[in-house]
Scaffold this motif. Structure first.
Motif, PDB file in Angstrom:
ATOM      1  N   LEU A  19       0.858  -1.187   0.000  1.00  0.00           N
ATOM      2  CA  LEU A  19       0.000   0.000   0.000  1.00  0.00           C
ATOM      3  C   LEU A  19       0.896   1.240   0.000  1.00  0.00           C
ATOM      4  CD1 LEU A  19      -3.001   0.850   0.046  1.00  0.00           C
ATOM      5  CD2 LEU A  19      -2.793   1.089   2.520  1.00  0.00           C
ATOM      6  N   THR A  20       1.391   1.581  -1.190  1.00  0.00           N
ATOM      7  CA  THR A  20       2.245   2.762  -1.361  1.00  0.00           C
ATOM      8  C   THR A  20       2.123   3.207  -2.801  1.00  0.00           C
ATOM      9  OG1 THR A  20       4.509   3.635  -1.140  1.00  0.00           O
ATOM     10  CG2 THR A  20       4.300   1.394  -1.959  1.00  0.00           C
ATOM     11  N   PHE A  21       2.662   4.381  -3.082  1.00  0.00           N
ATOM     12  CA  PHE A  21       2.779   4.815  -4.466  1.00  0.00           C
ATOM     13  C   PHE A  21       3.816   3.905  -5.133  1.00  0.00           C
ATOM     14  CE2 PHE A  21       4.681   7.986  -7.556  1.00  0.00           C
ATOM     15  CZ  PHE A  21       3.642   7.893  -8.453  1.00  0.00           C
ATOM     16  N   ILE A  22       3.578   3.545  -6.374  1.00  0.00           N
ATOM     17  CA  ILE A  22       4.391   2.519  -7.040  1.00  0.00           C
ATOM     18  C   ILE A  22       5.883   2.866  -7.096  1.00  0.00           C
ATOM     19  CG2 ILE A  22       4.095   3.395  -9.402  1.00  0.00           C
ATOM     20  CD1 ILE A  22       3.631   0.365 -10.199  1.00  0.00           C
ATOM     21  N   ALA A  23       6.206   4.168  -6.966  1.00  0.00           N
ATOM     22  CA  ALA A  23       7.608   4.599  -7.038  1.00  0.00           C
ATOM     23  C   ALA A  23       8.473   3.939  -5.967  1.00  0.00           C
ATOM     24  CB  ALA A  23       7.703   6.116  -6.919  1.00  0.00           C
ATOM     25  N   SER A  24       7.905   3.640  -4.798  1.00  0.00           N
ATOM     26  CA  SER A  24       8.694   2.977  -3.743  1.00  0.00           C
ATOM     27  C   SER A  24       9.256   1.666  -4.275  1.00  0.00           C
ATOM     28  CB  SER A  24       7.822   2.683  -2.513  1.00  0.00           C
ATOM     29  OG  SER A  24       7.026   3.775  -2.149  1.00  0.00           O
ATOM     30  N   ALA A  82       8.896  10.453   1.247  1.00  0.00           N
ATOM     31  CA  ALA A  82       8.657  11.286   0.055  1.00  0.00           C
ATOM     32  C   ALA A  82       7.650  12.384   0.346  1.00  0.00           C
ATOM     33  CB  ALA A  82       8.170  10.411  -1.091  1.00  0.00           C
ATOM     34  N   ALA A  83       6.609  12.027   1.089  1.00  0.00           N
ATOM     35  CA  ALA A  83       5.509  12.968   1.292  1.00  0.00           C
ATOM     36  C   ALA A  83       5.491  13.509   2.714  1.00  0.00           C
ATOM     37  CB  ALA A  83       4.193  12.261   0.994  1.00  0.00           C
ATOM     38  N   ALA A  84       6.616  13.445   3.402  1.00  0.00           N
ATOM     39  CA  ALA A  84       6.596  13.760   4.836  1.00  0.00           C
ATOM     40  C   ALA A  84       7.604  14.830   5.211  1.00  0.00           C
ATOM     41  CB  ALA A  84       6.834  12.487   5.647  1.00  0.00           C
ATOM     42  N   PHE A  86      10.065  16.232  -3.946  1.00  0.00           N
ATOM     43  CA  PHE A  86       9.554  17.597  -4.120  1.00  0.00           C
ATOM     44  C   PHE A  86       8.784  17.697  -5.428  1.00  0.00           C
ATOM     45  CE2 PHE A  86      13.649  17.809  -1.792  1.00  0.00           C
ATOM     46  CZ  PHE A  86      13.106  18.021  -0.537  1.00  0.00           C
ATOM     47  N   ASN A  87       8.065  16.629  -5.726  1.00  0.00           N
ATOM     48  CA  ASN A  87       7.172  16.625  -6.874  1.00  0.00           C
ATOM     49  C   ASN A  87       6.089  17.701  -6.685  1.00  0.00           C
ATOM     50  OD1 ASN A  87       6.123  15.531  -9.305  1.00  0.00           O
ATOM     51  ND2 ASN A  87       4.618  14.357  -8.143  1.00  0.00           N
ATOM     52  N   GLY A  88       5.398  18.035  -7.753  1.00  0.00           N
ATOM     53  CA  GLY A  88       4.427  19.135  -7.702  1.00  0.00           C
ATOM     54  C   GLY A  88       3.291  18.956  -6.719  1.00  0.00           C
ATOM     55  N   GLY A 121      10.048  19.397  -9.652  1.00  0.00           N
ATOM     56  CA  GLY A 121      10.344  17.979  -9.468  1.00  0.00           C
ATOM     57  C   GLY A 121      11.647  17.928  -8.711  1.00  0.00           C
ATOM     58  N   GLY A 122      11.846  16.887  -7.943  1.00  0.00           N
ATOM     59  CA  GLY A 122      13.107  16.798  -7.211  1.00  0.00           C
ATOM     60  C   GLY A 122      12.987  15.863  -6.034  1.00  0.00           C
ATOM     61  N   GLY A 123      14.119  15.623  -5.392  1.00  0.00           N
ATOM     62  CA  GLY A 123      14.132  14.754  -4.221  1.00  0.00           C
ATOM     63  C   GLY A 123      15.364  15.043  -3.387  1.00  0.00           C
ATOM     64  N   PHE A 179      -7.670   5.938  -4.799  1.00  0.00           N
ATOM     65  CA  PHE A 179      -6.391   5.979  -4.094  1.00  0.00           C
ATOM     66  C   PHE A 179      -5.423   4.970  -4.717  1.00  0.00           C
ATOM     67  CE2 PHE A 179      -3.725   4.952  -0.281  1.00  0.00           C
ATOM     68  CZ  PHE A 179      -3.096   6.181  -0.231  1.00  0.00           C
ATOM     69  N   TRP A 180      -4.143   5.040  -4.311  1.00  0.00           N
ATOM     70  CA  TRP A 180      -3.101   4.148  -4.845  1.00  0.00           C
ATOM     71  C   TRP A 180      -3.560   2.685  -4.857  1.00  0.00           C
ATOM     72  CZ3 TRP A 180       0.579   6.331  -0.635  1.00  0.00           C
ATOM     73  CH2 TRP A 180       1.044   7.598  -1.020  1.00  0.00           C
ATOM     74  N   LYS A 181      -3.538   2.116  -6.033  1.00  0.00           N
ATOM     75  CA  LYS A 181      -3.789   0.675  -6.143  1.00  0.00           C
ATOM     76  C   LYS A 181      -2.560  -0.038  -5.587  1.00  0.00           C
ATOM     77  CE  LYS A 181      -5.099  -2.620  -9.742  1.00  0.00           C
ATOM     78  NZ  LYS A 181      -5.520  -2.694 -11.146  1.00  0.00           N
TER      79      LYS A 181
HETATM   80  C1  LIG Z   1       5.737  11.091  -4.456  1.00  0.00           C
HETATM   81  C2  LIG Z   1       6.146   9.808  -3.886  1.00  0.00           C
HETATM   82  C3  LIG Z   1       7.280   9.111  -4.355  1.00  0.00           C
HETATM   83  C4  LIG Z   1       8.050   9.491  -5.597  1.00  0.00           C
HETATM   84  O1  LIG Z   1       8.551  10.770  -5.668  1.00  0.00           O
HETATM   85  P1  LIG Z   1       8.837  11.413  -7.122  1.00  0.00           P
HETATM   86  O2  LIG Z   1       9.495  12.696  -6.788  1.00  0.00           O
HETATM   87  O3  LIG Z   1       7.506  11.591  -7.775  1.00  0.00           O
HETATM   88  O4  LIG Z   1       9.727  10.496  -7.870  1.00  0.00           O
HETATM   89  C5  LIG Z   1       7.658   7.952  -3.712  1.00  0.00           C
HETATM   90  N1  LIG Z   1       6.969   7.475  -2.669  1.00  0.00           N
HETATM   91  C6  LIG Z   1       5.875   8.094  -2.191  1.00  0.00           C
HETATM   92  C7  LIG Z   1       5.165   7.516  -1.009  1.00  0.00           C
HETATM   93  C8  LIG Z   1       5.407   9.273  -2.785  1.00  0.00           C
HETATM   94  O5  LIG Z   1       4.308   9.854  -2.312  1.00  0.00           O
END
Ligand SMILES: *Cc1c(COP(=O)(O)O)cnc(C)c1O
Length: 407
Positions: free
Chosen positions: A80-85, A171-173, A196-198, A206-208, A329-331
């Motif tokens: 249960l997370t955004f797929i980017a993890s 990422a979101a914290a 630091f996505n939009g 964009g950024g991290g 919400f995130w699948k």
């Molecule tokens: C936004 C987000 C990411 C990815 O960050 P990007 O800057 O979009 O690559 C990873 N994990 C979670 C939980 C996110 O919310």
């Protein structure tokens, strides 16, 4: 859509700082805003140094690679997370071990991680070997879902016990603190990664960023994202990346950070309205408020606890027609095509929860008028649909996957 889910507020010094970049011609990956942004992120997260990069996904990937995680390794990630993890793990060459979340706080289930390590791995010369796959479990990636707190000290202790690295997807914290006001990088975890996505609480477009207590890790991460260059000439000692953040992005980030306290305050106010909304309707509950530190409430909203899941899609459609951006919400990752074969625990919690979660508009600059529109539209729907259950509407089949995918 009239009222978007999460858009940036760029009404501070963003324009002025961008003008500075242009006037000075420092537009690329070298420049004063990069250093300033890195120093401020380091301060905020409790590390001596931070490394800013091109995205949150890259931050996670680089943290893993710098910690020595590579092809053939396993990393535990919540489904249960955004797929980017999960993608970040794959980019590092490792494989994911998807694990269910806890029902109470929605984040990676620490007790379940322990049980899986004890039951499904064994001590091996190289570390904890997953018996069925033969792969070595090297790290765990807790995700601070919704910007809420996670038991980082607990994960750090589990990591020490079994020789595993802990890479935190924060990422979101941004702005979060652990219990007692401890900075995230001082909780005993190996690395903390931001985006630091939009749509995040602060954005660079964009950024991290990566923060870590161990200075050497930061030095190696900085080297790995900047072509592995040594000295002043074109000498390079590793096959490295160009994943740097530009001065233009950092200029926006610095301006955004100046207003972080204000953005965080607004997120709390908006979240409190949605808590009140949930309290008015018996089938709704507020998002969890885990007790492991501050809750930055990047996303806030309500979730459906009733028995008629067809109402979830009906509510989304109702809000859309009221001009409110309410999406699915995130699948969960284990239900996504690229991860259908991934190693995964049973997922009763992730499968039950995800269709029930409604992230409501939560922009840092959300107006009182828009907030009132959102709340009124939700009150209208749940006032008319109070206490309905599946036996009366007859619209639901059993099993999270089927329910979630209807409509
Ligand atoms: C936004 C987000 C990411 C990815 O960050 P990007 O800057 O979009 O690559 C990873 N994990 C979670 C939980 C996110 O919310």
């Amino acid at each position: 859509m009239k009222i978007p889910l999460a858009i940036p507020d760029l009404t501070g010094n963003e324009s002025a700082y961008l003008q500075e970049c242009i006037a000075s011609s420092f537009v690329s990956s070298v420049g004063p805003f990069v250093h300033r942004f890195e120093a401020e992120i380091a301060e905020l997260s409790g590390s001596n140094r931070a490394v800013v990069v091109s995205s949150g996904t890259v931050a996670l990937q680089i943290a893993l690679e710098t910690l020595g995680i590579s092809a053939g390794d396993l990393v535990m990630v919540p489904s249960l997370t955004f797929i980017a993890s999960a993608n970040a793990v794959r980019h590092s060459g490792a494989n994911v071990w998807l694990v269910d979340s806890g029902r109470e706080y929605w984040s990676l289930d620490l007790a379940l991680c322990r049980r899986l390590i004890e039951d499904e791995t064994e001590q091996h010369a190289k570390g904890r070997r997953h018996v069925a796959s033969g792969r070595i479990l090297r790290a765990i990636m807790p995700v601070m879902i919704m910007g809420a707190s996670v038991d980082l000290e607990g994960f750090a202790a589990l990591g020490r016990e079994f020789g595993l690295r802990i890479v935190v997807d924060a990422a979101a914290a941004i702005g979060a603190e652990a219990s007692g006001g401890t900075n995230l990088a001082k909780t005993g975890v190996d690395a903390v990664c931001y985006s630091f996505n939009g749509n995040k609480t602060i954005t660079c477009g964009g950024g991290g960023a990566i923060a870590a207590a161990e200075d050497e890790l930061m030095v190696n991460a900085a080297h790995l994202i900047s072509t592995g260059r040594v000295g002043e000439n074109y000498e390079h000692d590793i096959v490295a990346y160009n994943h740097r953040m530009t001065n233009i992005q950092a200029a926006v980030g610095v301006a955004q950070l100046e207003r972080l306290p204000q953005f965080l305050r607004r997120k709390q106010e908006v979240g409190a309205y949605y808590d009140d909304l949930a309290a008015r309707h018996s089938d709704l509950s507020p998002f969890p408020a885990p007790p492991f530190g501050s809750n930055t409430r990047w996303f806030s909203g309500v979730w459906y606890t009733g028995g008629d899941l067809s109402l979830c899609n009906a509510f989304r459609a109702h809000m859309k027609s009221a001009g409110v951006d309410l999406r699915q919400f995130w699948k969960p990752v284990h239900l996504q095509a690229p991860y259908s074969d991934a190693l995964a625990s049973r997922m009763p919690v992730a499968e039950d929860l995800w269709p029930r979660i409604f992230p409501l508009p939560c922009s840092s600059g959300l107006s009182a008028e828009d907030l009132a529109t959102v709340v009124a539209a939700a009150d209208d729907f749940w006032g008319r649909n109070a206490g309905r259950d599946a036996s009366r509407s007859g619209a639901v089949t059993a099993g999270g996957r089927t329910e979630a995918e209807c409509g």
